[in-house]
Design a protein around this motif. Structure first.
Motif, mmCIF file in Angstrom:
data_model
loop_
_atom_site.group_PDB
_atom_site.id
_atom_site.type_symbol
_atom_site.label_atom_id
_atom_site.label_comp_id
_atom_site.label_asym_id
_atom_site.label_seq_id
_atom_site.Cartn_x
_atom_site.Cartn_y
_atom_site.Cartn_z
ATOM 1 N N ASP A 50 0.850 -1.184 0.000
ATOM 2 C CA ASP A 50 0.000 0.000 0.000
ATOM 3 C C ASP A 50 0.890 1.239 0.000
ATOM 4 O OD1 ASP A 50 -1.772 2.054 0.428
ATOM 5 O OD2 ASP A 50 -2.914 1.016 1.961
ATOM 6 N N ALA A 75 -0.491 2.538 -6.669
ATOM 7 C CA ALA A 75 -1.391 3.695 -6.532
ATOM 8 C C ALA A 75 -2.206 3.901 -7.807
ATOM 9 C CB ALA A 75 -0.574 4.946 -6.216
ATOM 10 N N GLU A 78 -4.563 0.358 -8.147
ATOM 11 C CA GLU A 78 -5.483 0.006 -7.070
ATOM 12 C C GLU A 78 -6.285 1.193 -6.549
ATOM 13 O OE1 GLU A 78 -5.898 -3.072 -6.418
ATOM 14 O OE2 GLU A 78 -4.214 -3.754 -7.632
ATOM 15 N N TYR A 79 -5.793 2.404 -6.788
ATOM 16 C CA TYR A 79 -6.468 3.599 -6.284
ATOM 17 C C TYR A 79 -6.735 4.581 -7.426
ATOM 18 C CZ TYR A 79 -4.796 1.734 -1.836
ATOM 19 O OH TYR A 79 -4.542 0.921 -0.770
ATOM 20 N N SER A 82 -9.173 7.348 -6.726
ATOM 21 C CA SER A 82 -9.048 8.145 -5.508
ATOM 22 C C SER A 82 -7.656 8.719 -5.292
ATOM 23 C CB SER A 82 -9.430 7.294 -4.282
ATOM 24 O OG SER A 82 -8.572 6.167 -4.165
ATOM 25 N N ALA A 83 -6.737 8.506 -6.238
ATOM 26 C CA ALA A 83 -5.371 8.992 -6.049
ATOM 27 C C ALA A 83 -4.844 9.623 -7.329
ATOM 28 C CB ALA A 83 -4.458 7.848 -5.614
ATOM 29 N N ARG A 140 -8.850 13.664 -4.549
ATOM 30 C CA ARG A 140 -7.866 12.595 -4.714
ATOM 31 C C ARG A 140 -6.667 12.816 -3.787
ATOM 32 N NH1 ARG A 140 -7.814 9.601 -9.660
ATOM 33 N NH2 ARG A 140 -9.668 10.006 -10.906
#
Length: 235
Positions: A50, A75, A78-79, A82-83, A140
């Motif tokens: 993570d 990042a 997986e994100y 949101s990132a 984000r």
């Protein structure tokens, strides 16, 4: 004569007995309750690492770059909703082998490649200041992946002013705590970091990481925007 007939009768009776036994077995199976199916085991996937576990992580050693690639891709993959991963162009070249003009015309909400670290920090400083003034929800999270160069104080101040909104995976001569990664991914970490990271960090070659990065950009289909629109307007 009877002696000759007995083998023939036995030969005929042998397959007949097998057919009778097979029919009886089928009847028994038909009358038996169906076998209970094993309950399906739900399959869940979690990223191997993570990138937002720690607000600041400085990697050094032979395996540092390989692990930084994995964090950046984690990042992005997986994100992705949101990132936003911010990688200055020199670091994108070093980590992923990108040329100066690679990904200039590709648009993705999850990746921003400014020209250098100064431009990256200027963007992040302005973006975070605007968010604070607007109190924008669901913004984000920002992840900086870069060589810290001579900007340690500036990066530290950015992280201190915006806890929870920005994280950094840094390479280079960071003056604070560092995690040493050998070429097999094994780490030597300070006590404050032990437990937040696995004993061995995943690694990825530059060629594989570049292919994964291109795949992320190709699979992402955000609204197209003009080149340079990442740069926020100053008040």
């Amino acid at each position: 004569m009877i002696g000759l007939l007995l083998p023939t009768v036995a030969a005929i009776g042998y397959p007949l007995r097998h057919r009778i036994l097979a029919a009886a077995a089928s009847a028994l199976l038909a009358g038996s309750p169906p076998a209970e199916e094993e309950p399906a085991v739900p399959f869940t996937y979690r990223p191997a690492l993570d990138p937002f576990t720690l607000p600041l992580l400085c990697l050094t050693g032979e395996g540092a770059a390989a692990s930084a690639r994995v964090m950046a891709l984690a990042a992005l993959e997986e994100y992705r909703d949101s990132a936003l991963v911010v990688i200055p162009r020199p670091d994108a070249t070093m980590l992923f082998g990108l040329a100066e003009d690679d990904l200039l015309d590709d648009s993705t909400d999850g990746l921003f490649i400014p020209g250098n670290l100064d431009a990256a920090l200027a963007y992040m400083e302005t973006e975070l200041a605007m968010r604070r003034e607007a109190t924008a929800p669901h913004a984000r999270r920002l992840l900086l992946v870069a060589d810290c160069e001579k900007e340690a104080d500036r990066i530290s101040q950015l992280l201190a002013r915006h806890p929870g909104d920005v994280s950094a995976v840094l390479l280079g001569d960071w003056p604070g705590e560092r995690v040493t990664v050998d070429d097999d991914g094994r780490i030597d970490a300070p006590s404050s970091v032990v437990g937040a990271l696995p004993e061995r960090l995943p690694a990825m070659s530059r060629t594989e990481a570049r292919d994964r990065l291109y795949a992320v950009v190709r699979n992402d289909t955000p609204k197209k925007r003009r080149r340079g629109s990442r740069t926020p307007k100053r008040a």
